[in-house]
Write a protein that holds these residues in place. Structure first.
Motif, PDB file in Angstrom:
ATOM      1  N   VAL A   1       0.844  -1.206   0.000  1.00  0.00           N
ATOM      2  CA  VAL A   1       0.000   0.000   0.000  1.00  0.00           C
ATOM      3  C   VAL A   1       0.880   1.258   0.000  1.00  0.00           C
ATOM      4  O   VAL A   1       0.684   2.164  -0.797  1.00  0.00           O
ATOM      5  N   GLY A   2       1.839   1.331   0.909  1.00  0.00           N
ATOM      6  CA  GLY A   2       2.848   2.379   0.833  1.00  0.00           C
ATOM      7  C   GLY A   2       2.558   3.659   1.582  1.00  0.00           C
ATOM      8  O   GLY A   2       3.470   4.444   1.821  1.00  0.00           O
ATOM      9  N   VAL A   3       1.316   3.939   1.935  1.00  0.00           N
ATOM     10  CA  VAL A   3       0.994   5.049   2.848  1.00  0.00           C
ATOM     11  C   VAL A   3       0.282   4.444   4.058  1.00  0.00           C
ATOM     12  O   VAL A   3      -0.320   3.374   3.967  1.00  0.00           O
ATOM     13  N   GLU A   4       0.314   5.155   5.187  1.00  0.00           N
ATOM     14  CA  GLU A   4      -0.244   4.633   6.420  1.00  0.00           C
ATOM     15  C   GLU A   4      -1.756   4.421   6.334  1.00  0.00           C
ATOM     16  O   GLU A   4      -2.420   4.938   5.440  1.00  0.00           O
ATOM     17  N   SER A   5      -2.265   3.737   7.346  1.00  0.00           N
ATOM     18  CA  SER A   5      -3.698   3.448   7.398  1.00  0.00           C
ATOM     19  C   SER A   5      -4.510   4.737   7.535  1.00  0.00           C
ATOM     20  O   SER A   5      -4.046   5.738   8.080  1.00  0.00           O
ATOM     21  N   THR A   6      -5.733   4.667   7.050  1.00  0.00           N
ATOM     22  CA  THR A   6      -6.712   5.728   7.283  1.00  0.00           C
ATOM     23  C   THR A   6      -7.155   5.632   8.746  1.00  0.00           C
ATOM     24  O   THR A   6      -7.434   4.543   9.230  1.00  0.00           O
ATOM     25  N   VAL A   7      -7.183   6.763   9.466  1.00  0.00           N
ATOM     26  CA  VAL A   7      -7.608   6.748  10.873  1.00  0.00           C
ATOM     27  C   VAL A   7      -8.984   7.407  10.984  1.00  0.00           C
ATOM     28  O   VAL A   7      -9.161   8.564  10.579  1.00  0.00           O
ATOM     29  N   VAL A   8      -9.962   6.653  11.505  1.00  0.00           N
ATOM     30  CA  VAL A   8     -11.328   7.156  11.680  1.00  0.00           C
ATOM     31  C   VAL A   8     -11.690   7.093  13.155  1.00  0.00           C
ATOM     32  O   VAL A   8     -11.564   6.045  13.794  1.00  0.00           O
ATOM     33  N   ASP A   9     -12.135   8.213  13.702  1.00  0.00           N
ATOM     34  CA  ASP A   9     -12.542   8.291  15.109  1.00  0.00           C
ATOM     35  C   ASP A   9     -14.033   8.005  15.208  1.00  0.00           C
ATOM     36  O   ASP A   9     -14.854   8.772  14.702  1.00  0.00           O
ATOM     37  N   LEU A  10     -14.360   6.891  15.855  1.00  0.00           N
ATOM     38  CA  LEU A  10     -15.762   6.503  16.041  1.00  0.00           C
ATOM     39  C   LEU A  10     -16.156   6.555  17.514  1.00  0.00           C
ATOM     40  O   LEU A  10     -17.183   6.025  17.913  1.00  0.00           O
ATOM     41  N   ALA A  11     -15.329   7.205  18.329  1.00  0.00           N
ATOM     42  CA  ALA A  11     -15.572   7.194  19.780  1.00  0.00           C
ATOM     43  C   ALA A  11     -16.644   8.193  20.187  1.00  0.00           C
ATOM     44  O   ALA A  11     -17.250   8.063  21.246  1.00  0.00           O
ATOM     45  N   GLY A  12     -16.886   9.202  19.357  1.00  0.00           N
ATOM     46  CA  GLY A  12     -17.882  10.219  19.705  1.00  0.00           C
ATOM     47  C   GLY A  12     -19.148  10.028  18.883  1.00  0.00           C
ATOM     48  O   GLY A  12     -19.364   8.980  18.271  1.00  0.00           O
ATOM     49  N   GLY A  13     -19.984  11.059  18.838  1.00  0.00           N
ATOM     50  CA  GLY A  13     -21.243  10.977  18.107  1.00  0.00           C
ATOM     51  C   GLY A  13     -21.042  10.922  16.603  1.00  0.00           C
ATOM     52  O   GLY A  13     -21.747  10.206  15.898  1.00  0.00           O
ATOM     53  N   ARG A  14     -20.060  11.683  16.123  1.00  0.00           N
ATOM     54  CA  ARG A  14     -19.840  11.731  14.675  1.00  0.00           C
ATOM     55  C   ARG A  14     -18.641  10.871  14.303  1.00  0.00           C
ATOM     56  O   ARG A  14     -17.724  10.710  15.101  1.00  0.00           O
ATOM     57  N   ALA A  15     -18.639  10.354  13.088  1.00  0.00           N
ATOM     58  CA  ALA A  15     -17.461   9.645  12.576  1.00  0.00           C
ATOM     59  C   ALA A  15     -16.542  10.695  11.961  1.00  0.00           C
ATOM     60  O   ALA A  15     -16.956  11.453  11.085  1.00  0.00           O
ATOM     61  N   VAL A  16     -15.299  10.751  12.434  1.00  0.00           N
ATOM     62  CA  VAL A  16     -14.388  11.803  11.991  1.00  0.00           C
ATOM     63  C   VAL A  16     -13.153  11.185  11.339  1.00  0.00           C
ATOM     64  O   VAL A  16     -12.520  10.293  11.904  1.00  0.00           O
ATOM     65  N   LEU A  17     -12.814  11.669  10.151  1.00  0.00           N
ATOM     66  CA  LEU A  17     -11.586  11.238   9.476  1.00  0.00           C
ATOM     67  C   LEU A  17     -10.409  11.992  10.095  1.00  0.00           C
ATOM     68  O   LEU A  17     -10.294  13.204   9.939  1.00  0.00           O
ATOM     69  N   LEU A  18      -9.534  11.278  10.817  1.00  0.00           N
ATOM     70  CA  LEU A  18      -8.393  11.941  11.464  1.00  0.00           C
ATOM     71  C   LEU A  18      -7.162  11.959  10.569  1.00  0.00           C
ATOM     72  O   LEU A  18      -6.318  12.831  10.694  1.00  0.00           O
ATOM     73  N   ARG A  19      -7.038  10.950   9.703  1.00  0.00           N
ATOM     74  CA  ARG A  19      -5.878  10.911   8.805  1.00  0.00           C
ATOM     75  C   ARG A  19      -6.278  10.177   7.537  1.00  0.00           C
ATOM     76  O   ARG A  19      -6.711   9.039   7.597  1.00  0.00           O
ATOM     77  N   PRO A  20      -6.138  10.819   6.353  1.00  0.00           N
ATOM     78  CA  PRO A  20      -6.386  10.071   5.118  1.00  0.00           C
ATOM     79  C   PRO A  20      -5.300   9.013   4.957  1.00  0.00           C
ATOM     80  O   PRO A  20      -4.159   9.228   5.387  1.00  0.00           O
ATOM     81  N   GLY A  21      -5.630   7.878   4.373  1.00  0.00           N
ATOM     82  CA  GLY A  21      -4.638   6.805   4.257  1.00  0.00           C
ATOM     83  C   GLY A  21      -5.047   5.775   3.239  1.00  0.00           C
ATOM     84  O   GLY A  21      -5.713   6.092   2.247  1.00  0.00           O
ATOM     85  N   GLY A  22      -4.655   4.540   3.498  1.00  0.00           N
ATOM     86  CA  GLY A  22      -4.758   3.458   2.516  1.00  0.00           C
ATOM     87  C   GLY A  22      -6.163   3.067   2.096  1.00  0.00           C
ATOM     88  O   GLY A  22      -6.340   2.473   1.037  1.00  0.00           O
ATOM     89  N   VAL A  23      -7.183   3.364   2.917  1.00  0.00           N
ATOM     90  CA  VAL A  23      -8.573   3.157   2.461  1.00  0.00           C
ATOM     91  C   VAL A  23      -9.126   4.533   2.104  1.00  0.00           C
ATOM     92  O   VAL A  23      -9.211   5.412   2.962  1.00  0.00           O
ATOM     93  N   PRO A  24      -9.499   4.763   0.837  1.00  0.00           N
ATOM     94  CA  PRO A  24      -9.993   6.089   0.455  1.00  0.00           C
ATOM     95  C   PRO A  24     -11.267   6.458   1.213  1.00  0.00           C
ATOM     96  O   PRO A  24     -12.088   5.601   1.529  1.00  0.00           O
ATOM     97  N   ARG A  25     -11.399   7.760   1.480  1.00  0.00           N
ATOM     98  CA  ARG A  25     -12.571   8.293   2.165  1.00  0.00           C
ATOM     99  C   ARG A  25     -13.882   7.828   1.524  1.00  0.00           C
ATOM    100  O   ARG A  25     -14.823   7.429   2.220  1.00  0.00           O
ATOM    101  N   GLU A  26     -13.919   7.847   0.180  1.00  0.00           N
ATOM    102  CA  GLU A  26     -15.153   7.474  -0.530  1.00  0.00           C
ATOM    103  C   GLU A  26     -15.581   6.053  -0.177  1.00  0.00           C
ATOM    104  O   GLU A  26     -16.778   5.754  -0.061  1.00  0.00           O
ATOM    105  N   ALA A  27     -14.601   5.159  -0.021  1.00  0.00           N
ATOM    106  CA  ALA A  27     -14.910   3.752   0.275  1.00  0.00           C
ATOM    107  C   ALA A  27     -15.514   3.633   1.676  1.00  0.00           C
ATOM    108  O   ALA A  27     -16.432   2.847   1.899  1.00  0.00           O
ATOM    109  N   ILE A  28     -15.009   4.438   2.611  1.00  0.00           N
ATOM    110  CA  ILE A  28     -15.542   4.414   3.977  1.00  0.00           C
ATOM    111  C   ILE A  28     -16.941   5.013   4.003  1.00  0.00           C
ATOM    112  O   ILE A  28     -17.857   4.468   4.622  1.00  0.00           O
ATOM    113  N   GLU A  29     -17.110   6.116   3.295  1.00  0.00           N
ATOM    114  CA  GLU A  29     -18.424   6.785   3.264  1.00  0.00           C
ATOM    115  C   GLU A  29     -19.474   5.909   2.595  1.00  0.00           C
ATOM    116  O   GLU A  29     -20.654   5.994   2.929  1.00  0.00           O
TER     117      GLU A  29
END
Ligand code: TXA
Ligand code: MG
Length: 318
Positions: free
Chosen positions: A170-198
């Motif tokens: 993959v070559g870039v770090e993992s995507t970091v998503v914060d699910l601990a609060g009410g909203r899902a927040v993208l903390l770092r873009p990474g190996g899974v594209p945002r569109e795929a998570i959304e």
């Protein structure tokens, strides 16, 4: 060491004694230590010269091991099902009483967890039978390692053992998503594209989708080669090395030029990014000029790393 069974046994033994082992994942090489041992976690921060306020990712072998450490919610279950094992890290609330050093998340009541998709990483986790804290195996602020030699070059004798699993795909770090609060927040873009998570859990907050991507001046320097970087450059200036993407300008010398992907493939560009930046990071050049990279798919993570690498550096360049 090649990741033979004997090497894995030796690595697991070192880890269980609180020592560090660098190992390959599909994203970048990690610098692993027993997440339950404050001594091991402190050794990770020391080896990287990493500032103490930046928490570490905890690696586990499978979803069941993750569920023992943190509280899953519906979104976490859906993302784990869709992307684990893989380049996605979930920030979730830690369960009370789990044996994870407080130094891992610097006193936060959350943990960042990931199940890496790499057979050496998973074999090591099974052999060690403990969660491993593992940030990227580079000096703090520098480029991430995507080959075992990068680790040895950057950390050398600070790591007793590096397992060589070849280049990271993959070559870039993992995507970091914060699910601990009410909203899902993208903390770092990474190996899974945002569109795929959304596509799985709906819109994410944060991470540059609502705002324009931050300019290098607003970012803290990270992922930096020694040379300065000049971004969005259609061609190099005299004295510059050139990191191309897609069709490169004619007449450039092979020695001063690399191409992230001649066919314009963003996944290939991510896989090549750090190794090619390293190859061009030589004192004979004045700077590394980088071609424009499209801001979509894995290009978002590539551009994020490049902008941070181009950010103003604290102190004199060394
Ligand atoms: O691909 C990767 O994620 C690599 C490989 C080795 O697994 N690891 C990696 O770790 O990049 P590191 O430590 O360099 O990045 C950890 C990221 C940082 O952005 C950190 O701020 C965030 O995860 N993080 C860790 N724990 C957190 C927490 N409890 N809350 C919010 N963010 C957290
Ligand atoms: Mg890192």
């Amino acid at each position: 060491m090649k990741p033979t069974r004997a090497a894995l046994r030796r690595a697991a033994k070192l880890l269980r004694r609180g020592r560090l082992v660098a190992f390959p994942t599909e994203t970048v090489y990690g610098l692993g230590g027993d997440a339950g041992s404050s001594r091991a976690v402190a050794a990770i921060y020391a080896a990287k010269s990493r500032p103490g306020h930046n928490p570490l990712i905890v690696h586990v072998a499978d979803v069941a091991a993750a569920q023992r450490l943190v509280r899953f919610n519906d979104r976490a279950r859906a993302l784990a099902r869709a992307f684990w094992p893989g380049p996605l890290t979930l920030v979730l609330r830690r369960r009370p009483g789990v044996r994870i050093s407080r130094l891992v998340a610097r006193g936060l009541d959350t943990l960042a967890i990931r199940v890496a998709d790499h057979k050496v990483a998973r074999a090591l986790l099974r052999a060690t039978a403990r969660p491993l804290a593992a940030p990227s195996a580079n000096r703090s602020g520098r480029m991430s390692p995507t080959r075992a030699q990068h680790v040895v070059h950057a950390l050398g004798c600070r790591v007793p053992l590096t397992l060589d699993g070849g280049p990271c795909i993959v070559g870039v770090e993992s995507t970091v998503v914060d699910l601990a609060g009410g909203r899902a927040v993208l903390l770092r873009p990474g190996g899974v594209p945002r569109e795929a998570i959304e596509a799985v859990i709906g819109p994410l907050a944060g991470g540059g989708g609502d705002a324009r991507p931050k300019s290098p001046g607003q970012l803290a320097s990270h992922y930096a080669p020694r040379l300065p970087l000049r971004l969005d450059a259609p061609a190099p200036r005299p004295g510059e090395a050139y990191l191309a993407f897609g069709k490169s300008p004619a007449g450039l010398a092979a020695r001063s030029t690399r191409n992230l992907s001649p066919s314009g493939d963003l996944a290939a560009a991510a896989a090549n990014l750090f190794a090619m930046l390293r190859a061009l990071d030589r004192p004979e050049f004045a700077a590394i000029a980088v071609a424009p990279i499209p801001e979509r798919g894995l290009g978002v993570a590539v551009n994020d790393r490049l902008r941070r690498a181009a950010a103003p550096r604290r102190g004199a360049p060394s």
